[in-house]
Design a protein around this motif. Structure first.
Motif, PDB file in Angstrom:
ATOM      1  N   GLN A  14       5.393  43.172 -33.012  1.00  0.00           N
ATOM      2  CA  GLN A  14       4.900  42.462 -34.200  1.00  0.00           C
ATOM      3  C   GLN A  14       5.428  41.027 -34.273  1.00  0.00           C
ATOM      4  O   GLN A  14       4.701  40.121 -34.663  1.00  0.00           O
ATOM      5  N   VAL A  15       6.685  40.832 -33.905  1.00  0.00           N
ATOM      6  CA  VAL A  15       7.249  39.483 -33.921  1.00  0.00           C
ATOM      7  C   VAL A  15       6.504  38.609 -32.916  1.00  0.00           C
ATOM      8  O   VAL A  15       6.154  37.468 -33.204  1.00  0.00           O
ATOM      9  N   GLU A  16       6.247  39.155 -31.766  1.00  0.00           N
ATOM     10  CA  GLU A  16       5.555  38.395 -30.722  1.00  0.00           C
ATOM     11  C   GLU A  16       4.103  38.102 -31.112  1.00  0.00           C
ATOM     12  O   GLU A  16       3.614  36.986 -30.934  1.00  0.00           O
ATOM     13  N   ASP A  17       3.414  39.090 -31.673  1.00  0.00           N
ATOM     14  CA  ASP A  17       1.997  38.936 -32.004  1.00  0.00           C
ATOM     15  C   ASP A  17       1.749  38.185 -33.309  1.00  0.00           C
ATOM     16  O   ASP A  17       0.842  37.371 -33.396  1.00  0.00           O
ATOM     17  N   SER A  18       2.534  38.483 -34.330  1.00  0.00           N
ATOM     18  CA  SER A  18       2.239  37.993 -35.677  1.00  0.00           C
ATOM     19  C   SER A  18       3.060  36.787 -36.112  1.00  0.00           C
ATOM     20  O   SER A  18       2.732  36.145 -37.095  1.00  0.00           O
ATOM     21  N   ARG A  19       4.171  36.533 -35.433  1.00  0.00           N
ATOM     22  CA  ARG A  19       5.032  35.395 -35.755  1.00  0.00           C
ATOM     23  C   ARG A  19       5.378  35.306 -37.244  1.00  0.00           C
ATOM     24  O   ARG A  19       5.063  34.323 -37.914  1.00  0.00           O
TER      25      ARG A  19
END
Length: 122
Positions: free
Chosen positions: A42-47
């Motif tokens: 999620q951190v990588e995809d959604s920032r």
């Protein structure tokens, strides 16, 4: 509107935190994560601008979680929640922006978030 990731495997805590954040802050709760693998994705995809992370969240990595998150998103604000207040110093030394004990009053979390983001209705 700031985007936030809520990561805790306890459904009751997630529900309570979601309600608190949605009612009191102008933040978009992008998702809830139940394990570290989902958090990292999620951190990588959604920032998200911020993550509220249960220190005892299952999954890898168990050591260096904050470093891994910082490598993915250096600007992310990391708020660690935990039931053990004696871990606060260690967690902050590892690079968390804030530590909140799960037994603290909800206002403490709101105050911590207000240090990073403009909050009008504390």
């Amino acid at each position: 509107m700031y985007r936030i990731l809520l990561a805790d495997d306890n459904l009751e805590i997630c529900s309570a935190l979601r309600l608190l954040l949605e009612m009191r802050l102008d933040m978009e709760l992008i998702t809830e994560a139940r394990d570290m693998e989902h958090v990292l994705a999620q951190v990588e995809d959604s920032r998200p601008a911020c993550i509220i992370l249960d220190w005892d969240l299952p999954g890898r990595p168990t050591r260096g979680r904050i470093s891994v998150l910082r490598a993915l998103a250096p600007e992310i604000k990391i708020v660690i929640i935990n039931t053990q207040p004696e871990l606060q110093e260690e967690i902050l030394a590892e690079g968390a922006n804030a530590f909140i004990c799960k037994t603290d009053p909800p206002k403490k979390l709101l105050e911590a978030l207000s240090e990073f983001f403009p909050v009008s209705n504390l």
